[in-house]
Design a protein around this motif. Sequence first.
Motif, PDB file in Angstrom:
ATOM      1  N   ALA A  13       0.767  -1.429   0.016  1.00  0.00           N
ATOM      2  CA  ALA A  13      -0.156   0.139   0.056  1.00  0.00           C
ATOM      3  C   ALA A  13       1.014   1.145  -0.089  1.00  0.00           C
ATOM      4  O   ALA A  13       0.587   2.305  -0.661  1.00  0.00           O
ATOM      5  N   GLY A  14       1.854   1.299   0.846  1.00  0.00           N
ATOM      6  CA  GLY A  14       2.895   2.365   0.868  1.00  0.00           C
ATOM      7  C   GLY A  14       3.576   2.696  -0.564  1.00  0.00           C
ATOM      8  O   GLY A  14       3.758   3.705  -1.011  1.00  0.00           O
ATOM      9  N   LEU A  15       4.003   1.591  -1.060  1.00  0.00           N
ATOM     10  CA  LEU A  15       4.728   1.579  -2.323  1.00  0.00           C
ATOM     11  C   LEU A  15       3.696   1.944  -3.460  1.00  0.00           C
ATOM     12  O   LEU A  15       4.098   3.004  -4.397  1.00  0.00           O
ATOM     13  N   LEU A  16       2.582   1.661  -3.387  1.00  0.00           N
ATOM     14  CA  LEU A  16       1.502   2.103  -4.551  1.00  0.00           C
ATOM     15  C   LEU A  16       1.346   3.335  -4.217  1.00  0.00           C
ATOM     16  O   LEU A  16       1.100   3.950  -5.095  1.00  0.00           O
ATOM     17  N   MET A  17       1.090   3.758  -3.026  1.00  0.00           N
ATOM     18  CA  MET A  17       0.917   5.263  -2.981  1.00  0.00           C
ATOM     19  C   MET A  17       2.029   6.170  -3.599  1.00  0.00           C
ATOM     20  O   MET A  17       1.763   7.291  -3.990  1.00  0.00           O
ATOM     21  N   ALA A  67       2.340  10.332   2.088  1.00  0.00           N
ATOM     22  CA  ALA A  67       1.489   9.324   2.810  1.00  0.00           C
ATOM     23  C   ALA A  67       2.252   7.844   2.336  1.00  0.00           C
ATOM     24  O   ALA A  67       2.422   7.076   3.440  1.00  0.00           O
ATOM     25  N   GLY A  68       2.711   7.546   1.253  1.00  0.00           N
ATOM     26  CA  GLY A  68       3.232   6.297   0.942  1.00  0.00           C
ATOM     27  C   GLY A  68       4.746   6.275   1.698  1.00  0.00           C
ATOM     28  O   GLY A  68       4.998   5.073   2.278  1.00  0.00           O
ATOM     29  N   LEU A  69       5.591   7.271   1.471  1.00  0.00           N
ATOM     30  CA  LEU A  69       6.745   7.094   2.405  1.00  0.00           C
ATOM     31  C   LEU A  69       6.542   6.966   4.062  1.00  0.00           C
ATOM     32  O   LEU A  69       7.325   6.486   4.645  1.00  0.00           O
ATOM     33  N   GLY A  70       5.549   7.948   4.539  1.00  0.00           N
ATOM     34  CA  GLY A  70       5.082   7.536   5.935  1.00  0.00           C
ATOM     35  C   GLY A  70       4.800   6.150   6.180  1.00  0.00           C
ATOM     36  O   GLY A  70       5.239   5.820   7.372  1.00  0.00           O
ATOM     37  N   ALA A  75       5.497   4.678  10.618  1.00  0.00           N
ATOM     38  CA  ALA A  75       5.104   5.699  11.411  1.00  0.00           C
ATOM     39  C   ALA A  75       3.541   5.411  11.683  1.00  0.00           C
ATOM     40  O   ALA A  75       2.833   5.329  10.594  1.00  0.00           O
ATOM     41  N   SER A  76       3.064   5.493  13.044  1.00  0.00           N
ATOM     42  CA  SER A  76       1.668   5.390  13.383  1.00  0.00           C
ATOM     43  C   SER A  76       1.018   6.311  12.809  1.00  0.00           C
ATOM     44  O   SER A  76      -0.166   6.356  12.355  1.00  0.00           O
ATOM     45  N   TRP A  77       1.316   7.633  12.560  1.00  0.00           N
ATOM     46  CA  TRP A  77       0.295   8.863  12.295  1.00  0.00           C
ATOM     47  C   TRP A  77       0.053   8.252  10.534  1.00  0.00           C
ATOM     48  O   TRP A  77      -0.798   9.003   9.931  1.00  0.00           O
ATOM     49  N   ALA A  78       0.915   7.668   9.820  1.00  0.00           N
ATOM     50  CA  ALA A  78       0.828   7.635   8.494  1.00  0.00           C
ATOM     51  C   ALA A  78      -0.232   6.640   8.132  1.00  0.00           C
ATOM     52  O   ALA A  78      -0.911   6.656   7.025  1.00  0.00           O
TER      53      ALA A  78
END
Length: 132
Positions: A13-17, A67-70, A75-78
């Motif tokens: 999901a992070g990489l996709l964002m 958002a993806g890098l977070g 990170a919890s906030w991400a």
Amino acid sequence: MENARWTGWIAFAGLLMVIIGGLDFFQGLIAVIRKTYYAVTPSQIIVFDVKTWGWITLLWGIVLVLAGLGLLSGASWARWFAIVVGSIAFFVQLGFVGSSQYTLWALTVLALLAVSLYALIVHWGDVRSLSA
């Protein structure tokens, strides 16, 4: 073993964002630099001129990349940031399903965003317990 699989989906999901954000950034950059690059047909509804749309898309791409890098950093906030940004992106794509010439592409992006949001919402606790 099940928890490790969902950890991979959250990384996905992070990489996709990051990828979608990068594409949006360059798509917006092209619209800002070359105003006549995108063809607008008479049957389309355009709220902004192409240059304004380009700036909005460029800034939206930066938000998606952050958002993806977070997410990739853990990170919890991400998580919450990515859920909000992913939900907005989901509804934006939903608006393009009926009016787009690329309906299959829009449906594919919707499916990927739905899986990403599912992993972020339902299985975040599994990932946090695995990394602790």
